[in-house]
Design an enzyme around this catalytic site. Structure first.
Site: not given
Ligand code: AMP
Length: 288
Positions: A33, A35, A174
């Site tokens: 959620e 992403h 989130v």
């Molecule tokens: P990642 O796939 O882990 O590199 O994350 C991709 C994007 O989603 C990054 O900008 C993360 O900071 C964001 N993201 C990951 N987890 C969360 C979360 N729980 N709430 C909000 N954004 C998130």
């Protein structure tokens, strides 16, 4: 939704999108959620939403989880399509890094603390891949989660230093119902660890409440948060730190926007979380 794997194809398509406002959501996939919230916000703000899935080898250290990082392309494709993504860019590692690189980007500010200190080279890899992705996609707005608040601070510096003409949007973290920040790595927690992991956010809130009650000394808050993590989780504390934000400078008194951030290593997953606070301890839900 179009799925694109080649850089040249992406660039050709962008010519057709000329003058449309493009929002970009870079990811490593295995969507949750967090992403999807970034994608939905991008959809609200822009004509076209482009997201990327690329597990970037450059940002993983030799003993980190690059090989075992969770992946599920077919589920991700469905979720991206449902959540407003118009173009999903999924390059291979060879497509992104075909040759020996002659230019290396080095992050030399905002990275000597937190994950930058525990994961040497991590943010250099992040800067390199984002610079390439920003050039390939040429977005107007880019969306990042404040869960990775140090990454947001580093991207802010990248945009400023290399004069990218784009706006950085930070999206609040989130969480699951018990407060655990959603993360692709949560699937690697055992049942017991999953229960314990709720204490990360609990510990941050206890730290935050101290500030609300008037405590201004970062050391006192850090000790309290460490005690909660030690008592309530079997993981080992990587760091509990408190800095100004987004500059990430050490502070002796909390009298400006700050970040209280933690990292805990469980058996198969290293989890991070943070809270952004104003000088009175109130939540800050934007990045600056
Ligand atoms: P990642 O796939 O882990 O590199 O994350 C991709 C994007 O989603 C990054 O900008 C993360 O900071 C964001 N993201 C990951 N987890 C969360 C979360 N729980 N709430 C909000 N954004 C998130």
């Amino acid at each position: 939704m179009k799925i694109i794997k080649k850089i040249t194809e992406m660039q050709r398509l962008l010519i057709d999108l000329n003058l449309k406002q493009v929002g970009f959501v870079p990811t490593m996939g295995y969507f949750h959620e967090g992403h999807l919230t970034l994608m939905q916000q991008a959809k609200k703000d822009n004509d076209i939403v482009i997201s990327s899935i690329f597990v970037n080898p450059l940002q993983f250290g030799p003993n980190e989880d690059f090989e075992t990082y969770p992946r599920n392309e077919s589920r991700d494709i469905q979720l991206a399509e449902k959540n407003g993504v118009d173009i999903l860019f999924m390059p291979s590692a060879n497509e992104m890094y075909p040759n020996e690189r002659m230019v290396t980007l080095i992050a030399n500010d905002r990275t000597d603390v937190l994950c930058g200190r525990s994961r040497p080279g991590h943010f250099d890899g992040v800067l390199t891949v984002l610079t390439k992705l920003f050039h390939i996609i040429q977005p107007d707005k880019v969306y990042f989660g404040l869960k990775d608040a140090q990454q947001v601070a580093v991207v802010d510096a990248l945009i400023r230093d290399l004069n990218f003409s784009l706006e950085l949007i930070g999206i609040p973290t989130v969480r699951e119902d018990d407060g655990l920040a959603k993360s692709s790595r949560n699937v690697y927690l055992s049942q017991i660890e999953r229960k314990e992991a709720a204490s990360l956010y609990k510990a941050l809130k206890i730290g935050q409440n101290l500030v609300v009650d008037g405590e201004k000394n970062p050391d006192t808050i850090i000790k309290e948060v460490e005690a909660v993590l030690t008592n309530e989780t079997s993981g080992s504390i990587d760091y509990v730190e408190l800095y100004s934000y987004p500059a990430l400078r050490p502070i002796s008194v909390i009298n400006e926007q700050s970040i209280l951030a933690i990292a805990v290593q469980f058996a198969n997953a290293r989890l991070i979380d943070n809270i952004l606070l104003d000088e009175n301890g109130n939540n800050v839900n934007r990045f600056k």
